[in-house]
Design a protein around this motif. Structure first.
Motif, PDB file in Angstrom:
ATOM      1  N   PHE A 271       0.620  -1.366  -0.438  1.00 13.79           N
ATOM      2  CA  PHE A 271      -0.488  -0.027   0.441  1.00 13.79           C
ATOM      3  C   PHE A 271       1.356   1.730   0.550  1.00 13.79           C
ATOM      4  O   PHE A 271       1.055   2.372  -0.546  1.00 13.79           O
ATOM      5  N   LEU A 272       1.815   1.304   0.769  1.00 12.36           N
ATOM      6  CA  LEU A 272       3.046   2.433   1.135  1.00 12.36           C
ATOM      7  C   LEU A 272       3.456   2.738  -0.585  1.00 12.36           C
ATOM      8  O   LEU A 272       4.053   3.833  -0.324  1.00 12.36           O
ATOM      9  N   SER A 273       3.769   1.594  -1.286  1.00  9.44           N
ATOM     10  CA  SER A 273       4.163   2.270  -2.495  1.00  9.44           C
ATOM     11  C   SER A 273       4.189   3.044  -3.207  1.00  9.44           C
ATOM     12  O   SER A 273       4.383   3.346  -4.469  1.00  9.44           O
ATOM     13  N   ASP A 274       2.383   3.168  -3.192  1.00  6.52           N
ATOM     14  CA  ASP A 274       2.007   3.448  -3.949  1.00  6.52           C
ATOM     15  C   ASP A 274       0.893   4.942  -4.041  1.00  6.52           C
ATOM     16  O   ASP A 274      -0.126   4.171  -3.428  1.00  6.52           O
ATOM     17  N   VAL A 275       1.568   5.860  -3.339  1.00 12.04           N
ATOM     18  CA  VAL A 275       0.377   6.838  -2.022  1.00 12.04           C
ATOM     19  C   VAL A 275       0.529   7.927  -3.033  1.00 12.04           C
ATOM     20  O   VAL A 275       1.276   8.643  -3.375  1.00 12.04           O
ATOM     21  N   PRO A 276      -1.434   8.333  -2.997  1.00 15.04           N
ATOM     22  CA  PRO A 276      -1.454   9.515  -4.117  1.00 15.04           C
ATOM     23  C   PRO A 276      -1.223  10.563  -2.408  1.00 15.04           C
ATOM     24  O   PRO A 276      -1.781  10.924  -1.715  1.00 15.04           O
ATOM     25  N   VAL A 277      -0.368  11.892  -3.474  1.00 12.63           N
ATOM     26  CA  VAL A 277      -0.429  13.074  -2.017  1.00 12.63           C
ATOM     27  C   VAL A 277       0.171  13.861  -3.392  1.00 12.63           C
ATOM     28  O   VAL A 277       1.008  14.063  -4.253  1.00 12.63           O
ATOM     29  N   PHE A 278      -0.534  15.478  -2.837  1.00 10.91           N
ATOM     30  CA  PHE A 278      -0.580  16.707  -3.272  1.00 10.91           C
ATOM     31  C   PHE A 278      -0.465  16.294  -5.058  1.00 10.91           C
ATOM     32  O   PHE A 278      -0.093  16.372  -6.400  1.00 10.91           O
ATOM     33  N   GLY A 279      -1.928  15.060  -5.780  1.00 10.40           N
ATOM     34  CA  GLY A 279      -1.770  14.692  -7.337  1.00 10.40           C
ATOM     35  C   GLY A 279      -0.895  13.778  -7.908  1.00 10.40           C
ATOM     36  O   GLY A 279      -1.091  13.708  -9.553  1.00 10.40           O
ATOM     37  N   ALA A 280       0.261  13.227  -7.457  1.00  6.19           N
ATOM     38  CA  ALA A 280       1.132  12.649  -7.341  1.00  6.19           C
ATOM     39  C   ALA A 280       1.043  11.508  -6.882  1.00  6.19           C
ATOM     40  O   ALA A 280       0.559  11.124  -5.604  1.00  6.19           O
TER      41      ALA A 280
END
Length: 387
Positions: A33-42
């Motif tokens: 899950f942490l390998s691909d976390v959406p943050v500020f549109g990225a």
């Protein structure tokens, strides 16, 4: 030395970092899950925060160097003082370890997770005579190897302080770096010389006890008083960013580094200095860091040794008893929360039933000072020519 609540809170964080690191194996969905976390549109790979949680061990080592050197700072280092220091450190380490072995070994056997009980191995673990020491036993808990390193530092610290009284901290640091490089490159360059390889293999845990992390902690006593608050806030922000960038870089490039390469050793030495610098900014009160001295954080610091001892067995037993329950991210988070609660309970029992009573009996009461003033080192600790 006066008690520093903020550094005690940092000790709790170090224990949680190691707990998170070991959770990646029994609860793999969390790292996914942490390998691909959406943050500020990225999309961000934040898994490095878990994968590099082993750095908590280095935090422990730097803190040990600072705190334990402080306990001996103004002592005469007479044979009686040294023996009392070793006795107090033994009381701090071994009873909680023995409680775990007495509890864990019969439980694992009853659950069928141990085919038989090797009492010689149990005894070897109880006295920390573990591989790769000569005729060392296999560890029953994957974290015990760090206790061997820690205890080797206890044995060597009085002699290191005696040396420091006659030389400069930079010379001592150079000796430590040399010992680290000897252990690293000696094992890599001369594996074909069997007797030398075995000697380095046996003695390496004690060389590791001299690693830069411990000496970086010791050196904090020789630095000038902390800077003004504003300057320390700015320095702390920069150091934290560099620290996170170093963790991300190691995790990102780790797969490209050949096994046994020298670069991780140098990286770890640099990280020890960064950690020591971060702790130095916390030696005096500073706005924005008061949460480190809050009751929950101090409580975590109190039980940090128990957390360190118990988290891996709890995670391992949980994963083996219910092996198919933790594959999804949500289930992994649930498994992590469950095992963390159990770990905290066991660590609290260890602290209140064994650790604290014995510490009060043999080490005296904690000096409750929120913002300690560090004692100036004696003149004998200031660099001067050897006599």
């Amino acid at each position: 030395m006066a008690f520093n609540f903020a550094l005690h809170g940092v000790r709790g964080i170090a224990a949680i970092l190691v707990l998170l690191f070991h959770s990646a194996s029994p609860f793999p969905g969390l790292v996914q899950f942490l390998s691909d976390v959406p943050v500020f549109g990225a999309r961000w790979d934040l898994s490095f925060l878990v994968r590099t949680g082993w750095i908590g061990v280095d935090w422990f080592f730097v803190l040990s160097g600072f705190v334990l050197a402080g306990t001996l700072w103004a002592k005469s280092l007479s044979p009686g003082e040294v023996l009392r220091f070793w006795w107090r450190r033994s009381v701090r380490i071994f009873p909680a370890l023995w409680l775990q072995l007495l509890t864990l070994v019969p439980l694992l056997y009853a659950l069928g997770l141990m085919a038989s009980i090797d009492w010689a191995q149990v005894f070897g673990n109880a006295v920390l005579w573990l591989r790769p020491l000569p005729w060392g036993y296999r560890s029953l808990n994957g974290v015990y190897w760090t206790l061997v390193v820690e205890f080797s530092f206890y044995l060597l610290l009085p002699w290191l302080l005696m040396l420091l009284r006659r030389t400069h901290i930079l010379l001592l640091l150079a000796l430590v770096v040399g010992a680290q490089l000897l252990g690293q490159f000696g094992r890599a360059l001369v594996p074909h010389v069997e007797y030398l390889y075995q000697f380095l293999r046996y003695v390496f845990p004690f060389l590791a006890g001299l690693q830069v992390a411990f000496i970086a902690g010791v050196s904090l006593h020789l630095l000038a008083k902390p800077w003004p608050e504003r300057q320390r806030q700015m320095l702390l922000a920069v150091l934290v960013l560099v620290y996170l960038a170093m963790l991300w870089g190691l995790n990102h490039f780790h797969s490209a580094i050949p096994r046994g390469h020298w670069s991780p050793l140098v990286w770890r030495m640099v990280m020890a200095l960064i950690i020591a610098a971060i702790l130095w900014t916390l030696l005096a009160p500073m706005r924005g860091t008061g949460w480190l001295a809050s009751r929950p954080m101090v409580w975590l610091g109190d039980i940090s040794y128990g957390i360190y001892l118990w988290h891996l067995p709890v995670q391992t037993v949980t994963a083996k008893l219910w092996p198919d329950m933790w594959t999804t991210p949500l289930a992994s988070v649930g498994g992590l929360l469950l095992t963390t609660v159990v770990t905290l309970l066991l660590a609290s029992v260890s602290y209140h039933a064994v650790e604290r009573p014995l510490m009060r009996r043999f080490s005296g009461k904690r000096q409750m000072v929120v913002s300690p003033e560090r004692p100036a080192p004696p003149d004998a600790l200031v660099a001067r020519p050897a006599q």
